[in-house]
Design a protein around this motif. Structure first.
Motif: not given
Lengths: 104, 433
Positions: B44, B161, B167, B333-334, B336, B342, B344, B375-376, B379
Motif C-alpha cells: 500500500p 487494490c 486514489e 479499505c481507506f 486517499e 480519505a 473508508l 480517515n486519512h 490510512k
C-alpha cells in the motif's frame, strides 16, 4: 426482484433487466431480449450465446470477457463487433444469465 | 511428522504461517514458507512514492524478520506443484513434499500482456505504480512533468487494490494544485468498468469526486494496445485516448507456476471455493489472499479476514472434521482523496460499500464513504499496524465478518445526499457494461 413479460410469458428479472432464473430462458426469449437492445442474432451470436450457457451450467457463474475469449476461443475484437460497446454484459443479458462478476 | 507448505511469504502467507505456527507448535507439524527473496514490501505504500511520500526503507523490510520462530523459510523459485504426488518442485531442482499446501503467491502486474506497453516508451512516458521500481521512476518523471495530458488507466479487472487507481488520481490532482499547475494539465481516468468503481453507491460517490476534480472519465474502455509512437491507448472497439504521460495498471495475473500446475483459471488465479478457500479439485490445497480467484477485492484487508477463516478451516480439515468457517468476502479499505483526507469503505460479497459510520474500537467511529481527515490518519497509521500487529498474526479488534452496524442500508434515507446510481436497465440502452 421484478418480473417482466416476454412473448406473453412472465419471467423474473433484476433492476437492470437481467433474467434471475436461467431456466426461464429459451431461444425465443433470447431473440426478444436481443431485439430490446437493438441486436439481430446471427449464427455467430448464437455460437457465443451457447458457449456462455454451457460454461455457466458447468461453472455456476457467468464467464468474463477474458474467459469467453481464452476458453471459448472468441477473439475479443469479434465480441465487440457482435455485441457493441459492452460485449460481456450484453452477451449475458441475451443469454439469460447473471451479469459477469469479474470486477469487485 | 506432517508437512504444511505455504507458497509465498507476503501479506497472506506470513499471516497464515504465524497464526498456524501458534496453533500447531508441538503437534507434530513442520511449517515451511517458500519465497524467492528476503524482501517484504508494504505494497500500500507504493501509492505515495511518486509524490515523495514514502521512501524505499519505509516500504521494504526483511521477510524473515516477520516470520515466527520455528517456521522454516526456503528461498527459491517455484517451478510447479504436482498434486498427484504432493510435491512442490522448486527452481533449483529441489523438491518439498507436503501433506497440506497453502498457495499465497499473490497476483502481479503483467505489462507484457498489452502490446506496446513494454516498448520504447516504457518508463519514459508509460509508467506503472504497482511496483516499487515503477513508483520510483514515476517520482523522477513527475519532477519534469509540468503540462500536458496525464492519463490514469486500468487494463482489465480484477486488479489488486481496486481503489488505488482512483486514489492515485485524487493524489495527482492535489499534487498538481499544490504546485500551481493544475490548469496546465488535462487529467483523464480510463477504465474497462462502466463507471468509477464497481458497486453502484460507491461508484456514484467516487465518480462525483472525479467530476469535482475535473477529471474526464472514459468508461467501458477495453484496451487492445498502446501505440508508443503516436502516444495513444487503443481499445478493441477502436476508440483512442491520447496521452503525454500514461500511468497504466497492467493486467494482473497469478504466478506462472499456478498455470503450469493446472491449479488456476484463465488469469492464473487459484480456483477455490469462495467460502471455505479449499481448492475446487484438490482436497489438500488451499489458497489465500490475492492468489485465489474468489470474487472479493484483492487487498490486504481481505487477506487478513481470509487468514482467520483459512486457519480455522485448515485445522478442522486436517483432522477430518467439517469446515465450519465461511468467508463472506469482507473488505475494508481507506481511499486517499488528497489534501490529507480519505474515505473508508467496508463491504462484502453481498453488501456493497454504504455510507454511515464504522465502529472502530478505541479510535472511535469513522465516517464511511465520506472524505475526512480522521480517515486519512487511519490510512497512515495502518503502516505501523501492518508491520507490528497484522503480519505477526496478533489479533486486531476488527471482526472477520462484515457487520451492518452503523451502515445506512439503501432502503433508509442517507443522512447526507448520495447521488443515485444509474440503474437504467440495459434493455433501455443503459450505460452499464
Amino acid at each position: 426482484m421484478t418480473t417482466t413479460t416476454i412473448d406473453g410469458r412472465t419471467v423474473h428479472t433484476n433492476d437492470e433487466g437481467f433474467l434471475t432464473d436461467p431456466t426461464e430462458w429459451d431461444e425465443q426469449v433470447a431473440e426478444t431480449l436481443a431485439a430490446r437492445i437493438g441486436l439481430e442474432l446471427t449464427a455467430e451470436h448464437w455460437r457465443a450465446i451457447r458457449f456462455l450457457r454451457t460454461d455457466y451450467a458447468a461453472q455456476g457463474e457467468t464467464a468474463t470477457l477474458r474467459r469467453i475469449s481464452t476458453v471459448g476461443g472468441f477473439p475479443v475484437k469479434t465480441l465487440f463487433q457482435l455485441f457493441p460497446q459492452k460485449p460481456a454484459k450484453k452477451l449475458a443479458y441475451v443469454a439469460g444469465l447473471p451479469k459477469p462478476q469479474g470486477c469487485v | 511428522m506432517r508437512n504444511l507448505v505455504i507458497l509465498g511469504g507476503g501479506t497472506a502467507g506470513t499471516m497464515v504461517a504465524n497464526k498456524l505456527q501458534k496453533r500447531l507448535r508441538g503437534h507434530g507439524w513442520t511449517i515451511t514458507v517458500v519465497d524467492r527473496d528476503d524482501e517484504h514490501h508494504y505494497q500500500p505504500g507504493y501509492l505515495f512514492v511518486p509524490f515523495g511520500g514514502y521512501t524505499r526503507d519505509q516500504i521494504v523490510r526483511s521477510r524473515h524478520h516477520f516470520v515466527a520462530e520455528g517456521v522454516r523459510l526456503v528461498y527459491d523459485e517455484i517451478d510447479r506443484v504436482s498434486p498427484v504426488d504432493r510435491t512442490v518442485h522448486l527452481g533449483s531442482g529441489r523438491t518439498l513434499s507436503y501433506d497440506f499446501l497453502v498457495i499465497a503467491t499473490g497476483t502481479a502486474p503483467r505489462p507484457d500482456q498489452t502490446p506496446g506497453v513494454l516498448g520504447p516508451e516504457w518508463r519514459r512516458s508509460i509508467f506503472d505504480f504497482y511496483t516499487l521500481e515503477g513508483a520510483e521512476s514515476l517520482a523522477a518523471a513527475f519532477e519534469e512533468f509540468d503540462h500536458g495530458r496525464l492519463v490514469v488507466h486500468i487494463s482489465e479487472m480484477p486488479i489488486k487494490c481496486p481503489v488505488a487507481p482512483l486514489e492515485f488520481t485524487f493524489l495527482v490532482d492535489a499534487w498538481l494544485r499544490r504546485r500551481g499547475i493544475r490548469d496546465r494539465v488535462q487529467l483523464a481516468y480510463v477504465t474497462p468498468l462502466d463507471g468509477a468503481f464497481t458497486r453502484p453507491v460507491a461508484s456514484a460517490r467516487l465518480g462525483h469526486m472525479l467530476e469535482e476534480r475535473k477529471v474526464d472519465l472514459v468508461s467501458d474502455f477495453m484496451v487492445e494496445s498502446v501505440d508508443p509512437d503516436r502516444k495513444v491507448l487503443v481499445s478493441y472497439d477502436e476508440r483512442e485516448v491520447p496521452f503525454d504521460l500514461l500511468v497504466t495498471v497492467p493486467v494482473n495475473m497469478g504466478a506462472d507456476f499456478v498455470a503450469r500446475s493446472g491449479l488456476g483459471d484463465e488469469l492464473q488465479h487459484v480456483t477455490v471455493d469462495k467460502h471455505t478457500l479449499l481448492h475446487t479439485a484438490h482436497d489438500n490445497i488451499f489458497a489465500v489472499g490475492d492468489a485465489s480467484n474468489v470474487p472479493a477485492s484483492k487487498a490486504g484487508s481481505v487477506a487478513h479476514f481470509e487468514a482467520d477463516v483459512l486457519v480455522r478451516n485448515l485445522l478442522e480439515h486436517v483432522e477430518g472434521r467439517p469446515m465450519t468457517e465461511s468467508f463472506d468476502g469482507h473488505a475494508n479499505c481507506f481511499v486517499e482523496a488528497g489534501d490529507h483526507k480519505a474515505l473508508l469503505i467496508d463491504f462484502n460479497y453481498d453488501t456493497e460499500p454504504l455510507p454511515g459510520t464504522y465502529p472502530l474500537p478505541v479510535v472511535g467511529p469513522l465516517r464511511l464513504l465520506e472524505e475526512t481527515h480522521a480517515n486519512h490518519l487511519g490510512k497512515l497509521a495502518f503502516r505501523h499496524v501492518y508491520w507490528n500487529v497484522l503480519l505477526p498474526g496478533r489479533p486486531l479488534p476488527l471482526p472477520t465478518h462484515m457487520s451492518m452496524a452503523g451502515k445506512q442500508s439503501p432502503r433508509t434515507p442517507p443522512i447526507e445526499p448520495v447521488d443515485e446510481p444509474n440503474q437504467e436497465p440495459i434493455a433501455q440502452g443503459g450505460t452499464t457494461s
